[in-house]
Design a protein around this motif. Structure first.
Motif, PDB file in Angstrom:
ATOM      1  N   PRO A 194      11.274  -3.262  11.856  1.00  0.00           N
ATOM      2  CA  PRO A 194      11.129  -3.188  10.403  1.00  0.00           C
ATOM      3  C   PRO A 194      11.952  -4.244   9.670  1.00  0.00           C
ATOM      4  O   PRO A 194      13.078  -4.553  10.054  1.00  0.00           O
ATOM      5  N   SER A 195      11.357  -4.791   8.620  1.00  0.00           N
ATOM      6  CA  SER A 195      12.045  -5.774   7.784  1.00  0.00           C
ATOM      7  C   SER A 195      13.042  -5.073   6.885  1.00  0.00           C
ATOM      8  O   SER A 195      13.067  -3.841   6.775  1.00  0.00           O
ATOM      9  N   GLU A 196      13.864  -5.875   6.207  1.00  0.00           N
ATOM     10  CA  GLU A 196      14.808  -5.303   5.246  1.00  0.00           C
ATOM     11  C   GLU A 196      14.067  -4.606   4.107  1.00  0.00           C
ATOM     12  O   GLU A 196      14.519  -3.582   3.591  1.00  0.00           O
ATOM     13  N   ALA A 197      12.911  -5.161   3.732  1.00  0.00           N
ATOM     14  CA  ALA A 197      12.118  -4.531   2.672  1.00  0.00           C
ATOM     15  C   ALA A 197      11.615  -3.166   3.117  1.00  0.00           C
ATOM     16  O   ALA A 197      11.598  -2.211   2.332  1.00  0.00           O
ATOM     17  N   ALA A 198      11.201  -3.058   4.387  1.00  0.00           N
ATOM     18  CA  ALA A 198      10.741  -1.772   4.908  1.00  0.00           C
ATOM     19  C   ALA A 198      11.889  -0.763   4.957  1.00  0.00           C
ATOM     20  O   ALA A 198      11.724   0.415   4.600  1.00  0.00           O
ATOM     21  N   LYS A 199      13.046  -1.227   5.365  1.00  0.00           N
ATOM     22  CA  LYS A 199      14.221  -0.343   5.410  1.00  0.00           C
ATOM     23  C   LYS A 199      14.607   0.125   4.013  1.00  0.00           C
ATOM     24  O   LYS A 199      14.998   1.285   3.823  1.00  0.00           O
ATOM     25  N   ALA A 200      14.464  -0.768   3.047  1.00  0.00           N
ATOM     26  CA  ALA A 200      14.799  -0.400   1.666  1.00  0.00           C
ATOM     27  C   ALA A 200      13.833   0.661   1.148  1.00  0.00           C
ATOM     28  O   ALA A 200      14.242   1.619   0.478  1.00  0.00           O
ATOM     29  N   LEU A 201      12.541   0.508   1.457  1.00  0.00           N
ATOM     30  CA  LEU A 201      11.563   1.510   1.044  1.00  0.00           C
ATOM     31  C   LEU A 201      11.891   2.859   1.677  1.00  0.00           C
ATOM     32  O   LEU A 201      11.830   3.903   1.012  1.00  0.00           O
ATOM     33  N   MET A 244       0.828  -1.203   0.000  1.00  0.00           N
ATOM     34  CA  MET A 244       0.000   0.000   0.000  1.00  0.00           C
ATOM     35  C   MET A 244       0.863   1.254   0.000  1.00  0.00           C
ATOM     36  O   MET A 244       0.596   2.209  -0.744  1.00  0.00           O
ATOM     37  N   ALA A 245       1.901   1.257   0.833  1.00  0.00           N
ATOM     38  CA  ALA A 245       2.780   2.430   0.907  1.00  0.00           C
ATOM     39  C   ALA A 245       3.404   2.733  -0.451  1.00  0.00           C
ATOM     40  O   ALA A 245       3.444   3.894  -0.891  1.00  0.00           O
ATOM     41  N   LYS A 246       3.896   1.703  -1.123  1.00  0.00           N
ATOM     42  CA  LYS A 246       4.503   1.905  -2.438  1.00  0.00           C
ATOM     43  C   LYS A 246       3.493   2.455  -3.442  1.00  0.00           C
ATOM     44  O   LYS A 246       3.800   3.344  -4.243  1.00  0.00           O
ATOM     45  N   PRO A 256       2.805  12.727  -1.103  1.00  0.00           N
ATOM     46  CA  PRO A 256       4.125  13.300  -0.790  1.00  0.00           C
ATOM     47  C   PRO A 256       4.845  12.485   0.284  1.00  0.00           C
ATOM     48  O   PRO A 256       4.225  12.041   1.253  1.00  0.00           O
ATOM     49  N   GLU A 257       6.143  12.283   0.089  1.00  0.00           N
ATOM     50  CA  GLU A 257       6.919  11.475   1.034  1.00  0.00           C
ATOM     51  C   GLU A 257       6.808  12.002   2.461  1.00  0.00           C
ATOM     52  O   GLU A 257       6.718  11.214   3.419  1.00  0.00           O
ATOM     53  N   ASN A 258       6.753  13.315   2.622  1.00  0.00           N
ATOM     54  CA  ASN A 258       6.696  13.871   3.968  1.00  0.00           C
ATOM     55  C   ASN A 258       5.312  13.750   4.604  1.00  0.00           C
ATOM     56  O   ASN A 258       5.109  14.142   5.754  1.00  0.00           O
ATOM     57  N   ASN A 259       4.352  13.204   3.858  1.00  0.00           N
ATOM     58  CA  ASN A 259       3.021  12.949   4.416  1.00  0.00           C
ATOM     59  C   ASN A 259       2.824  11.497   4.819  1.00  0.00           C
ATOM     60  O   ASN A 259       1.735  11.130   5.265  1.00  0.00           O
ATOM     61  N   LEU A 260       3.841  10.667   4.639  1.00  0.00           N
ATOM     62  CA  LEU A 260       3.745   9.263   5.017  1.00  0.00           C
ATOM     63  C   LEU A 260       4.579   9.007   6.269  1.00  0.00           C
ATOM     64  O   LEU A 260       5.785   9.225   6.283  1.00  0.00           O
ATOM     65  N   ILE A 261       3.903   8.530   7.314  1.00  0.00           N
ATOM     66  CA  ILE A 261       4.552   8.229   8.586  1.00  0.00           C
ATOM     67  C   ILE A 261       4.500   6.718   8.794  1.00  0.00           C
ATOM     68  O   ILE A 261       3.422   6.143   8.950  1.00  0.00           O
ATOM     69  N   ASP A 305      14.782   4.383  -0.150  1.00  0.00           N
ATOM     70  CA  ASP A 305      14.429   4.824  -1.496  1.00  0.00           C
ATOM     71  C   ASP A 305      13.684   6.158  -1.495  1.00  0.00           C
ATOM     72  O   ASP A 305      13.837   6.966  -2.418  1.00  0.00           O
ATOM     73  N   TYR A 306      12.867   6.372  -0.469  1.00  0.00           N
ATOM     74  CA  TYR A 306      12.031   7.576  -0.443  1.00  0.00           C
ATOM     75  C   TYR A 306      12.425   8.547   0.670  1.00  0.00           C
ATOM     76  O   TYR A 306      11.689   9.502   0.939  1.00  0.00           O
ATOM     77  N   ASP A 307      13.551   8.284   1.291  1.00  0.00           N
ATOM     78  CA  ASP A 307      14.040   9.157   2.359  1.00  0.00           C
ATOM     79  C   ASP A 307      12.990   9.297   3.464  1.00  0.00           C
ATOM     80  O   ASP A 307      12.664  10.401   3.919  1.00  0.00           O
ATOM     81  N   LEU A 308      12.457   8.144   3.898  1.00  0.00           N
ATOM     82  CA  LEU A 308      11.457   8.107   4.958  1.00  0.00           C
ATOM     83  C   LEU A 308      12.110   7.686   6.266  1.00  0.00           C
ATOM     84  O   LEU A 308      13.134   7.005   6.270  1.00  0.00           O
ATOM     85  N   GLN A 309      11.481   8.052   7.356  1.00  0.00           N
ATOM     86  CA  GLN A 309      11.926   7.580   8.657  1.00  0.00           C
ATOM     87  C   GLN A 309      10.919   6.571   9.182  1.00  0.00           C
ATOM     88  O   GLN A 309       9.705   6.768   9.058  1.00  0.00           O
ATOM     89  N   ILE A 310      11.411   5.477   9.751  1.00  0.00           N
ATOM     90  CA  ILE A 310      10.549   4.468  10.358  1.00  0.00           C
ATOM     91  C   ILE A 310      10.571   4.675  11.869  1.00  0.00           C
ATOM     92  O   ILE A 310      11.644   4.680  12.488  1.00  0.00           O
ATOM     93  N   TYR A 311       9.399   4.821  12.456  1.00  0.00           N
ATOM     94  CA  TYR A 311       9.295   5.055  13.891  1.00  0.00           C
ATOM     95  C   TYR A 311       8.901   3.764  14.604  1.00  0.00           C
ATOM     96  O   TYR A 311       8.088   2.987  14.085  1.00  0.00           O
ATOM     97  N   PRO A 312       9.440   3.522  15.797  1.00  0.00           N
ATOM     98  CA  PRO A 312       9.103   2.297  16.523  1.00  0.00           C
ATOM     99  C   PRO A 312       7.701   2.300  17.109  1.00  0.00           C
ATOM    100  O   PRO A 312       7.117   1.251  17.371  1.00  0.00           O
ATOM    101  N   GLU A 313       7.130   3.488  17.329  1.00  0.00           N
ATOM    102  CA  GLU A 313       5.772   3.572  17.869  1.00  0.00           C
ATOM    103  C   GLU A 313       5.123   4.873  17.418  1.00  0.00           C
ATOM    104  O   GLU A 313       5.798   5.806  16.994  1.00  0.00           O
TER     105      GLU A 313
END
Length: 272
Positions: free
Chosen positions: A42-49, A21-23, A31-36, A52-60
């Protein structure tokens, strides 16, 4: 509605469906800055995404109150997840759940808002060929449904259900349906092997036959029964096979039992 107009979208869960869905959202213009992204591990696939889009993954979930909160988690953990995200559900937040079997009443209690949409996508969403069923709580506005259409429509078709009771049946047909097709490919390949084909060739033939048939069905709006008849010569080879598949103890009653079992399990998950 454009995905650019939705505002902040918080996605809780970065498994296969969440990432698909995110992709699709990002590709469709969110916009990338609208996706939290929220993913404790996070999986390796999540880290790769994220790379690719300069996103930050938050633990909570914390801080920003999103306009849309998407819960893409397993039904077995939904209660704990809802308790954790409740502080970020603001007066403007629409909650969208893709957790199988979890009804609207439970989602309302868990998130503390009546603005809830329950959905059930399927895995072809990963390639933009999915179909998602959705049902909205009474408090959801037409504009909010348009936001859901924009989000879910980025990965395929969207159908709205008037009766929440129908979503367990939808889950059993389209939510689980791709697995039935994959199993049919396995069975067809095995049958080919039993007729003397090598395992590799049998699987190649089975896979491409289903891929081609699906493409033909997408290109031709005729009913499936008509497409079947178009490739079936009277008293021919295909007719002999269909006589077995369409017998009283053939594919139709078997599929009916499978879908009924899947619906029953979807209902059980909602009661757990």
């Amino acid at each position: 509605m454009s995905l650019r107009d939705i505002g902040p979208v918080m996605l809780v869960g970065a498994g296969k469906m969440g990432l698909a869905m995110a992709k699709s959202w990002l590709a469709a213009g969110l916009p990338e800055n609208n996706l939290i992204l929220i993913a404790p591990s996070p999986s390796e696939a999540a880290k790769a995404l994220a790379r690719d889009y300069d996103l930050q993954i938050y633990p909570e979930a914390s801080g920003l109150l999103p306009n849309v909160l998407v819960l893409a988690v397993k039904p077995q953990v939904i209660d704990g997840v809802m308790e954790q995200v409740q502080p970020v559900v603001g007066p403007q937040t629409l909650v969208v759940s893709v957790a199988a079997g979890i009804d609207i009443a439970r989602l309302v209690r868990g998130t503390g808002t009546g603005r809830v949409v329950r959905t059930m996508p399927n895995t072809p969403a990963q390639v933009g060929k999915g179909i998602t069923g959705a049902v909205a709580a009474p408090d959801v506005s037409a504009a909010e449904k348009a936001s859901v259409d924009a989000l879910l429509g980025a990965s395929g078709q969207v159908v709205w259900l008037a009766d929440e009771g129908d979503i367990d049946a939808l889950t059993a047909v389209s939510g689980s349906g791709p697995a039935y097709v994959f199993n049919m490919v396995e069975a067809l390949a095995t049958a080919g092997e039993q007729q003397g084909l090598s395992p590799v060739l049998a699987m190649q033939l089975a896979r491409q036959t289903v891929i081609g048939a699906a493409a033909l069905m997408e290109a031709d709006p005729a009913p499936a029964a008509v497409l079947r008849q178009n490739v079936t010569s009277p008293k021919g080879v295909t007719a002999e096979a269909l006589a077995v598949l369409m017998a009283d103890d053939g594919l139709a009653p078997l599929m009916a039992r499978a879908v009924a079992a899947a619906r029953k399990r979807s209902e059980e998950l909602g009661q757990a």
